[in-house]
Design a protein around this motif. Structure first.
Motif, mmCIF file in Angstrom:
data_model
loop_
_atom_site.group_PDB
_atom_site.id
_atom_site.type_symbol
_atom_site.label_atom_id
_atom_site.label_comp_id
_atom_site.label_asym_id
_atom_site.label_seq_id
_atom_site.Cartn_x
_atom_site.Cartn_y
_atom_site.Cartn_z
ATOM 1 N N ALA A 1 0.823 -1.253 -0.070
ATOM 2 C CA ALA A 1 0.090 0.008 -0.006
ATOM 3 C C ALA A 1 0.851 1.157 -0.154
ATOM 4 C CB ALA A 1 -0.971 -0.027 1.068
ATOM 5 N N TRP A 2 2.055 1.253 0.734
ATOM 6 C CA TRP A 2 2.771 2.246 0.770
ATOM 7 C C TRP A 2 3.460 2.901 -0.767
ATOM 8 C CZ3 TRP A 2 7.814 2.595 -0.860
ATOM 9 C CH2 TRP A 2 8.803 3.720 -0.756
ATOM 10 N N LEU A 3 3.687 1.608 -1.396
ATOM 11 C CA LEU A 3 4.397 1.671 -2.853
ATOM 12 C C LEU A 3 3.220 2.443 -3.689
ATOM 13 C CD1 LEU A 3 6.273 1.094 -4.880
ATOM 14 C CD2 LEU A 3 5.022 -1.163 -5.111
ATOM 15 N N PHE A 4 2.078 2.037 -3.591
ATOM 16 C CA PHE A 4 1.030 2.661 -4.595
ATOM 17 C C PHE A 4 0.780 4.022 -4.032
ATOM 18 C CE2 PHE A 4 -0.602 -1.845 -5.039
ATOM 19 C CZ PHE A 4 0.163 -2.182 -6.191
ATOM 20 N N PHE A 5 0.701 4.282 -2.654
ATOM 21 C CA PHE A 5 0.529 5.703 -2.081
ATOM 22 C C PHE A 5 1.723 6.489 -2.724
ATOM 23 C CE2 PHE A 5 0.619 8.896 1.244
ATOM 24 C CZ PHE A 5 -0.777 9.331 1.368
ATOM 25 N N PHE B 1 3.760 6.340 -5.194
ATOM 26 C CA PHE B 1 3.857 6.256 -6.329
ATOM 27 C C PHE B 1 2.873 7.252 -7.133
ATOM 28 C CE2 PHE B 1 2.378 5.017 -10.910
ATOM 29 C CZ PHE B 1 3.653 4.873 -11.299
ATOM 30 N N SER B 2 1.489 7.445 -6.471
ATOM 31 C CA SER B 2 0.444 8.394 -6.756
ATOM 32 C C SER B 2 0.686 9.890 -6.284
ATOM 33 C CB SER B 2 -1.051 7.911 -6.336
ATOM 34 O OG SER B 2 -0.914 7.850 -4.874
ATOM 35 N N ARG C 1 -7.165 9.157 -4.255
ATOM 36 C CA ARG C 1 -5.878 8.462 -3.989
ATOM 37 C C ARG C 1 -5.835 7.222 -3.035
ATOM 38 N NH1 ARG C 1 -0.492 11.708 -1.481
ATOM 39 N NH2 ARG C 1 0.999 10.271 -1.774
ATOM 40 N N PHE C 2 -6.801 7.439 -1.902
ATOM 41 C CA PHE C 2 -6.766 6.390 -1.008
ATOM 42 C C PHE C 2 -7.722 5.219 -1.482
ATOM 43 C CE2 PHE C 2 -6.005 10.153 1.707
ATOM 44 C CZ PHE C 2 -5.285 9.790 2.434
ATOM 45 N N ALA C 3 -8.857 5.587 -2.424
ATOM 46 C CA ALA C 3 -9.236 4.572 -3.040
ATOM 47 C C ALA C 3 -8.702 3.910 -4.023
ATOM 48 C CB ALA C 3 -10.609 5.331 -3.951
ATOM 49 N N LEU C 4 -7.543 4.460 -4.677
ATOM 50 C CA LEU C 4 -6.681 3.984 -5.513
ATOM 51 C C LEU C 4 -5.947 2.840 -4.782
ATOM 52 C CD1 LEU C 4 -5.131 3.693 -8.226
ATOM 53 C CD2 LEU C 4 -3.743 5.653 -7.599
ATOM 54 N N VAL C 5 -5.308 3.600 -3.779
ATOM 55 C CA VAL C 5 -4.364 2.438 -2.784
ATOM 56 C C VAL C 5 -5.207 1.347 -2.692
ATOM 57 C CG1 VAL C 5 -3.075 2.322 -0.666
ATOM 58 C CG2 VAL C 5 -2.744 4.384 -2.085
ATOM 59 N N ALA C 6 -6.393 1.539 -2.026
ATOM 60 C CA ALA C 6 -7.079 0.088 -1.434
ATOM 61 C C ALA C 6 -7.333 -0.730 -2.710
ATOM 62 C CB ALA C 6 -8.252 0.671 -0.839
ATOM 63 N N VAL C 7 -7.634 -0.243 -3.747
ATOM 64 C CA VAL C 7 -8.336 -1.182 -4.901
ATOM 65 C C VAL C 7 -6.676 -1.683 -5.428
ATOM 66 C CG1 VAL C 7 -9.208 -1.100 -7.232
ATOM 67 C CG2 VAL C 7 -10.317 0.357 -5.560
ATOM 68 N N ALA C 8 -5.689 -0.888 -5.637
ATOM 69 C CA ALA C 8 -4.775 -1.589 -6.242
ATOM 70 C C ALA C 8 -3.962 -2.676 -5.475
ATOM 71 C CB ALA C 8 -3.627 -0.417 -6.564
ATOM 72 N N THR C 9 -4.083 -2.360 -3.878
ATOM 73 C CA THR C 9 -3.573 -3.467 -3.107
ATOM 74 C C THR C 9 -4.460 -4.556 -3.065
ATOM 75 O OG1 THR C 9 -2.921 -1.601 -1.714
ATOM 76 C CG2 THR C 9 -2.923 -3.960 -0.645
ATOM 77 N N LEU C 10 -5.815 -4.379 -3.379
ATOM 78 C CA LEU C 10 -6.689 -5.566 -2.938
ATOM 79 C C LEU C 10 -6.153 -6.349 -4.494
ATOM 80 C CD1 LEU C 10 -8.930 -7.320 -1.556
ATOM 81 C CD2 LEU C 10 -10.442 -5.764 -2.728
ATOM 82 N N PHE C 11 -6.429 -5.635 -5.410
ATOM 83 C CA PHE C 11 -6.132 -6.144 -6.732
ATOM 84 C C PHE C 11 -5.063 -7.123 -6.910
ATOM 85 C CE2 PHE C 11 -4.423 -6.396 -11.014
ATOM 86 C CZ PHE C 11 -5.314 -6.912 -12.005
ATOM 87 N N LEU D 1 -8.513 0.955 -13.774
ATOM 88 C CA LEU D 1 -7.965 2.138 -13.248
ATOM 89 C C LEU D 1 -9.008 3.225 -13.844
ATOM 90 C CD1 LEU D 1 -4.336 1.428 -12.878
ATOM 91 C CD2 LEU D 1 -6.166 1.631 -11.331
ATOM 92 N N PRO D 2 -9.181 3.240 -15.267
ATOM 93 C CA PRO D 2 -9.902 4.398 -15.894
ATOM 94 C C PRO D 2 -11.272 4.717 -15.251
ATOM 95 C CG PRO D 2 -8.643 3.471 -17.582
ATOM 96 C CD PRO D 2 -8.729 2.652 -16.492
ATOM 97 N N LEU D 3 -11.923 3.192 -15.014
ATOM 98 C CA LEU D 3 -13.289 3.240 -14.364
ATOM 99 C C LEU D 3 -13.322 3.908 -12.930
ATOM 100 C CD1 LEU D 3 -14.447 -0.363 -15.510
ATOM 101 C CD2 LEU D 3 -14.965 1.945 -16.240
ATOM 102 N N LEU D 4 -12.010 3.717 -12.131
ATOM 103 C CA LEU D 4 -11.918 4.207 -10.817
ATOM 104 C C LEU D 4 -11.589 5.626 -10.975
ATOM 105 C CD1 LEU D 4 -11.675 3.698 -7.643
ATOM 106 C CD2 LEU D 4 -9.243 3.318 -8.101
#
Length: 529
Positions: free
Chosen positions: A346-350, A352-353, A362-372, A413-416
């Motif tokens: 999650a830190w990596l995605f946070f 990076f963004s 941004r937090f939604a991206l981190v959560a979705v990217a980590t779960l995916f 990602l574009p949907l999000l």
């Protein structure tokens, strides 16, 4: 699922130990996890990683380092004396991380190609390889009993590595003579084809039937001939069916419908259709195969996890009752590690963004990217582990995993995010898709490699948890050096379409073909092309 190997599917089971009391002592083969072995494995990892990165960026193909590492380990440790098959196996297990972590170049250089990165930042590159690799290692542990011991898969490269180790330990002159003869014959053919160019390395022709194009080809690769011997007729027929579907049906049909038409010749048109469209069909088939694999093996995987938790509940005494050859890292450690590894991910995605204008997304991206990454990574790890057992690590379609992950991430990602990422939003979305794909490819690759190494360990009576520790060390060493090595190659040669300095020779640039393909796919989807 019983904690012991399935005797119907594991040829070693009949002669193997039945309880912790009569398990062979590792001292019979000498020490196993040693400091000198880990240091030697670290050196081999760095050397092979340098060669593999250059080869991958130049040709798009990397090589498995397990067998070369095993042969180097036997030769070098013998100079110091006192080495045994188990210590040699640990060195090759750690050294195999060199060929595996390098698969990140299938996707990661795309961030440089699109201009999002201007080099390879140390911490982010290291985090992709370290976190992705450790997640792959964690996933492979509960998969071991289901895939290595219970599925009856040949694991050709793991079996070959075990044969090399056995021949080296026993001083089997007959076996060594056969191995060296095969190495000599393969080397002579390779030297005559790709070295001195005295022989062609294959035959190919493209035929036209009206607008439809057919391509017939065969190669003379000694490595693929050897893999064919090891995997057997069934797996070879599966590969042949794939070739027939691709070049005998899909390419002719698509070219007949007008795809690939243009000024280029027939061969170039056929290859363009295969690269741009037919490979995507293959990626879709891999996705179905991954889901099918996890579904069909779900009961075995859950059974092995239940049995591991049952042994953990019994405490250290219950774990010690298991034969040495069946002791993995404790499942409670694995469960805890899975949760802990989600935090640096999650830190990596946070991190990076940070430069994107995402606001609350941004937090939604981190959560979705980590779960995916966590969920899809497990799916791909299981699929790659199964394919490694069937075809070998080198023939496991990691690039197909990269294509599939890039496709899904570029759609999701574009949907999000929509256009919320600011003026550079389109490029950021493509970059984020490539980053997700890089982590998943690393996860699947390490799981793929570890299961192959665990098969070698099963055949040489190794201790699984010691191999798992050695691979973890290999992942750590490789992750620390991969960013400087990639930076060195990029600054020395540059990539086609992305040169670090003015005045560099564009003809000498590394093409990074797989990363260029992933970039093309992600960018095309995000831009609606």
């Amino acid at each position: 699922m019983d904690a012991r190997p399935d005797e119907r599917s594991c040829p070693q089971a009949e002669a193997g130990p039945k309880s912790g009391r009569d398990a062979p002592d590792s001292s019979r083969h000498g020490a196993e996890l040693t400091l000198r072995g880990l240091l030697l494995g670290a050196v081999i990892t760095v050397v092979f990683m340098t060669a593999n990165l250059y080869m991958g960026l130049k040709t798009g193909v990397t090589f498995s380092t397990s067998i070369p590492a095993a042969m180097l380990a036997m030769g070098l440790l013998r100079l110091f004396g006192g080495s045994g098959i188990l210590e040699n196996n640990i060195v090759q297990t750690q050294g195999s991380a060199a060929g595996t972590l390098c698969n990140v170049i299938l996707v990661l250089p795309g961030l440089v190609l699109i201009g999002h990165w201007h080099g390879f930042p140390f911490w982010e590159t290291t985090a992709v390889c370290l976190v992705g690799g450790l997640i792959g290692l964690v996933y492979s542990i509960p998969l071991r009993r289901a895939l290595v011991m219970g599925a009856g898969l040949p694991y050709p490269e793991g079996t070959a590595a075990a044969e090399v180790l056995h021949a080296g330990e026993a001083g089997d002159r007959g076996g060594l003579r056969i191995l060296l003869g095969a190495v000599g014959a393969g080397g002579a053919i390779g030297l005559a084809t790709t070295g001195f160019r005295l022989l062609a390395d294959g035959l190919h022709t493209t035929l036209a039937a009206g607008p439809a194009l057919f391509r017939l080809a065969t190669g003379f690769s000694p490595a693929l001939v050897g893999v064919g011997y090891l995997v057997g007729l069934g797996a070879c027929l599966a590969l042949l069916v794939g070739v027939g579907l691709a070049w005998g049906i899909a390419v002719p049909l698509l070219t007949a419908l007008g795809d690939g038409a243009g000024g280029e010749g027939a061969e170039a048109a056929a290859r363009a259709v295969w690269s741009d469209k037919v490979r995507l069909i293959g990626a879709g088939i891999i996705a179905v195969g991954a889901i099918w694999t996890v579904a069909s093996l779900g009961r075995s995987i859950l059974g092995s996890i239940r049995s591991a938790f049952g042994a953990a509940q019994g405490g250290g005494h219950a774990l010690r009752q298991l034969p040495r050859q069946e002791r993995d890292l404790p499942i409670t450690w694995i469960a805890g590690s899975s949760l802990l590894l989600a935090l640096p991910l999650a830190w990596l995605f946070f991190h990076f963004s940070a430069g994107a204008e995402l606001g609350g997304l941004r937090f939604a991206l981190v959560a979705v990217a980590t779960l995916f990454t966590v969920v899809f990574g497990f799916l791909m790890a299981a699929a790659c582990g199964y394919l490694a057992g069937l075809l070998g690590s080198s023939s496991s379609p990691i690039s197909g995993i990269g294509i599939l992950t890039t496709l899904l991430a570029a759609l999701l990602l574009p949907l999000l995010l929509g256009r919320a990422a600011g003026p550079e939003g389109e490029r950021f979305v493509v970059a984020a898709a490539l980053l997700l794909a890089s982590v998943v490819v690393t996860t699947a690759s390490i799981a793929n490699d570890n299961l192959q190494d665990l098969k070698t360990g099963q055949l040489v009576d190794a201790t699984p948890w010691r191999q798992q520790v050695a691979l973890g060390v290999g992942v750590g060493v490789g992750a620390l050096v991969i960013a400087p090595l990639l930076g060195l190659l990029y600054n020395a040669y540059g990539f086609v379409g992305a040169l670090p300095r003015e005045g560099m020779d564009a003809a000498a640039a590394l093409p990074a073909p797989q990363a260029a393909l992933m970039t093309q796919i992600a960018g095309g989807i995000v831009r609606g092309e």
